[in-house]
Motif scaffolding. Sequence first.
Motif, PDB file in Angstrom:
ATOM      1  N   GLY A 177      -1.104  67.695 -25.153  1.00  0.00           N
ATOM      2  CA  GLY A 177      -1.361  66.360 -25.674  1.00  0.00           C
ATOM      3  C   GLY A 177      -1.866  66.415 -27.090  1.00  0.00           C
ATOM      4  N   SER A 178      -3.083  66.907 -27.249  1.00  0.00           N
ATOM      5  CA  SER A 178      -3.689  67.009 -28.566  1.00  0.00           C
ATOM      6  C   SER A 178      -4.627  68.208 -28.578  1.00  0.00           C
ATOM      7  CB  SER A 178      -4.465  65.735 -28.883  1.00  0.00           C
ATOM      8  OG  SER A 178      -5.139  65.854 -30.116  1.00  0.00           O
ATOM      9  N   ILE A 179      -4.534  68.992 -29.647  1.00  0.00           N
ATOM     10  CA  ILE A 179      -5.385  70.176 -29.780  1.00  0.00           C
ATOM     11  C   ILE A 179      -6.442  69.904 -30.835  1.00  0.00           C
ATOM     12  CG2 ILE A 179      -5.469  72.622 -30.321  1.00  0.00           C
ATOM     13  CD1 ILE A 179      -2.562  72.830 -29.405  1.00  0.00           C
ATOM     14  N   ASN A 180      -7.686  69.968 -30.449  1.00  0.00           N
ATOM     15  CA  ASN A 180      -8.779  69.709 -31.392  1.00  0.00           C
ATOM     16  C   ASN A 180      -9.166  70.957 -32.160  1.00  0.00           C
ATOM     17  OD1 ASN A 180     -12.052  69.719 -31.722  1.00  0.00           O
ATOM     18  ND2 ASN A 180     -11.151  67.740 -32.214  1.00  0.00           N
ATOM     19  N   ALA A 181      -9.142  72.096 -31.480  1.00  0.00           N
ATOM     20  CA  ALA A 181      -9.531  73.342 -32.128  1.00  0.00           C
ATOM     21  C   ALA A 181      -8.853  74.507 -31.426  1.00  0.00           C
ATOM     22  CB  ALA A 181     -11.042  73.530 -32.092  1.00  0.00           C
ATOM     23  N   MET A 182      -8.610  75.538 -32.197  1.00  0.00           N
ATOM     24  CA  MET A 182      -8.094  76.786 -31.628  1.00  0.00           C
ATOM     25  C   MET A 182      -8.889  77.928 -32.210  1.00  0.00           C
ATOM     26  SD  MET A 182      -3.971  76.335 -31.364  1.00  0.00           S
ATOM     27  CE  MET A 182      -3.856  77.654 -30.142  1.00  0.00           C
ATOM     28  N   GLY A 183      -9.107  78.937 -31.400  1.00  0.00           N
ATOM     29  CA  GLY A 183      -9.923  80.035 -31.886  1.00  0.00           C
ATOM     30  C   GLY A 183      -9.654  81.330 -31.153  1.00  0.00           C
ATOM     31  N   TRP A 184     -10.349  82.337 -31.616  1.00  0.00           N
ATOM     32  CA  TRP A 184     -10.262  83.666 -31.018  1.00  0.00           C
ATOM     33  C   TRP A 184     -11.662  84.137 -30.653  1.00  0.00           C
ATOM     34  CZ3 TRP A 184      -5.717  85.994 -29.852  1.00  0.00           C
ATOM     35  CH2 TRP A 184      -4.568  85.488 -30.459  1.00  0.00           C
ATOM     36  N   TYR A 185     -11.759  84.708 -29.471  1.00  0.00           N
ATOM     37  CA  TYR A 185     -12.978  85.319 -28.988  1.00  0.00           C
ATOM     38  C   TYR A 185     -12.650  86.759 -28.617  1.00  0.00           C
ATOM     39  CZ  TYR A 185     -14.958  80.614 -28.584  1.00  0.00           C
ATOM     40  OH  TYR A 185     -15.436  79.343 -28.851  1.00  0.00           O
ATOM     41  N   ARG A 186     -13.678  87.566 -28.493  1.00  0.00           N
ATOM     42  CA  ARG A 186     -13.450  88.939 -28.068  1.00  0.00           C
ATOM     43  C   ARG A 186     -14.569  89.405 -27.149  1.00  0.00           C
ATOM     44  NH1 ARG A 186     -14.346  92.104 -33.862  1.00  0.00           N
ATOM     45  NH2 ARG A 186     -16.625  91.848 -33.984  1.00  0.00           N
ATOM     46  N   GLN A 187     -14.215  90.368 -26.323  1.00  0.00           N
ATOM     47  CA  GLN A 187     -15.195  90.941 -25.405  1.00  0.00           C
ATOM     48  C   GLN A 187     -15.000  92.442 -25.351  1.00  0.00           C
ATOM     49  OE1 GLN A 187     -15.272  89.190 -21.482  1.00  0.00           O
ATOM     50  NE2 GLN A 187     -17.337  89.939 -21.113  1.00  0.00           N
ATOM     51  N   ALA A 188     -16.021  93.149 -25.790  1.00  0.00           N
ATOM     52  CA  ALA A 188     -16.013  94.604 -25.729  1.00  0.00           C
ATOM     53  C   ALA A 188     -16.642  95.037 -24.406  1.00  0.00           C
ATOM     54  CB  ALA A 188     -16.798  95.167 -26.909  1.00  0.00           C
ATOM     55  N   PRO A 189     -16.349  96.250 -23.964  1.00  0.00           N
ATOM     56  CA  PRO A 189     -16.909  96.730 -22.696  1.00  0.00           C
ATOM     57  C   PRO A 189     -18.434  96.664 -22.690  1.00  0.00           C
ATOM     58  CG  PRO A 189     -15.175  98.187 -23.432  1.00  0.00           C
ATOM     59  CD  PRO A 189     -15.407  97.219 -24.551  1.00  0.00           C
ATOM     60  N   GLY A 190     -18.977  96.065 -21.656  1.00  0.00           N
ATOM     61  CA  GLY A 190     -20.419  95.982 -21.523  1.00  0.00           C
ATOM     62  C   GLY A 190     -21.083  94.920 -22.376  1.00  0.00           C
ATOM     63  N   LYS A 191     -20.282  94.130 -23.069  1.00  0.00           N
ATOM     64  CA  LYS A 191     -20.845  93.102 -23.948  1.00  0.00           C
ATOM     65  C   LYS A 191     -20.345  91.722 -23.525  1.00  0.00           C
ATOM     66  CE  LYS A 191     -21.469  96.010 -28.027  1.00  0.00           C
ATOM     67  NZ  LYS A 191     -21.217  96.140 -29.489  1.00  0.00           N
ATOM     68  N   GLN A 192     -21.045  90.705 -24.007  1.00  0.00           N
ATOM     69  CA  GLN A 192     -20.635  89.342 -23.730  1.00  0.00           C
ATOM     70  C   GLN A 192     -19.483  88.942 -24.640  1.00  0.00           C
ATOM     71  OE1 GLN A 192     -24.229  86.938 -24.093  1.00  0.00           O
ATOM     72  NE2 GLN A 192     -24.488  86.963 -21.869  1.00  0.00           N
ATOM     73  N   ARG A 193     -18.725  87.976 -24.175  1.00  0.00           N
ATOM     74  CA  ARG A 193     -17.661  87.437 -25.015  1.00  0.00           C
ATOM     75  C   ARG A 193     -18.282  86.720 -26.206  1.00  0.00           C
ATOM     76  NH1 ARG A 193     -12.712  84.229 -22.238  1.00  0.00           N
ATOM     77  NH2 ARG A 193     -12.889  86.111 -20.972  1.00  0.00           N
ATOM     78  N   GLU A 194     -17.702  86.948 -27.389  1.00  0.00           N
ATOM     79  CA  GLU A 194     -18.248  86.358 -28.608  1.00  0.00           C
ATOM     80  C   GLU A 194     -17.165  85.685 -29.422  1.00  0.00           C
ATOM     81  OE1 GLU A 194     -19.888  89.305 -31.221  1.00  0.00           O
ATOM     82  OE2 GLU A 194     -17.999  90.417 -31.379  1.00  0.00           O
ATOM     83  N   LEU A 195     -17.563  84.688 -30.160  1.00  0.00           N
ATOM     84  CA  LEU A 195     -16.640  84.004 -31.057  1.00  0.00           C
ATOM     85  C   LEU A 195     -16.283  84.911 -32.224  1.00  0.00           C
ATOM     86  CD1 LEU A 195     -15.204  81.394 -32.101  1.00  0.00           C
ATOM     87  CD2 LEU A 195     -17.338  80.899 -33.318  1.00  0.00           C
ATOM     88  N   VAL A 196     -15.012  84.984 -32.522  1.00  0.00           N
ATOM     89  CA  VAL A 196     -14.531  85.719 -33.697  1.00  0.00           C
ATOM     90  C   VAL A 196     -14.222  84.734 -34.818  1.00  0.00           C
ATOM     91  CG1 VAL A 196     -12.756  87.235 -34.621  1.00  0.00           C
ATOM     92  CG2 VAL A 196     -13.579  87.566 -32.275  1.00  0.00           C
ATOM     93  N   ALA A 197     -13.394  83.754 -34.528  1.00  0.00           N
ATOM     94  CA  ALA A 197     -13.003  82.772 -35.537  1.00  0.00           C
ATOM     95  C   ALA A 197     -12.503  81.525 -34.839  1.00  0.00           C
ATOM     96  CB  ALA A 197     -11.910  83.338 -36.441  1.00  0.00           C
ATOM     97  N   ILE A 198     -12.731  80.385 -35.490  1.00  0.00           N
ATOM     98  CA  ILE A 198     -12.277  79.125 -34.937  1.00  0.00           C
ATOM     99  C   ILE A 198     -11.738  78.254 -36.058  1.00  0.00           C
ATOM    100  CG2 ILE A 198     -14.541  78.016 -35.102  1.00  0.00           C
ATOM    101  CD1 ILE A 198     -13.846  76.617 -32.411  1.00  0.00           C
TER     102      ILE A 198
END
Length: 121
Positions: A29-50
């Motif tokens: 329908g409509s996309i407000n934002a798109m981004g990339w996140y990453r998760q390294a082993p043993g770490k929480q998922r984090e925002l890379v870029a939006i």
Amino acid sequence: QVQLVESGGGLVQAGGSLRLSCAVSGSVGSINAMGWYRQAPGKQRELVAILISDGNTNYADSVKGRFTISRDNAKNTVYLQMNSLDPEDTAVYYCNAYMRVRGTLRYSDYWGQGTQVTVSS
């Protein structure tokens, strides 16, 4: 209803580059934002870029000056150009879209399946 399909991950040497792509398909329908996140082993998922629909961007401090996010609105595709890669960038990278499905009013987060990026030293 909606699919996010990522591509472009792989193995690269430190200092090298990779370009990730994420295409959104289905009842978009409509996309407000798109981004990339990453998760390294043993770490929480984090925002890379939006990238917000108004053109504003936000990057994690650790990738500023090295990564660039861009979007092709006609193709509902977001890209992440990653340069000067470092072993610390090794992670599974996930595409995210904050969007609403066609015919609905509510915005929600949608995720891709993830693509592995491995940077060797």
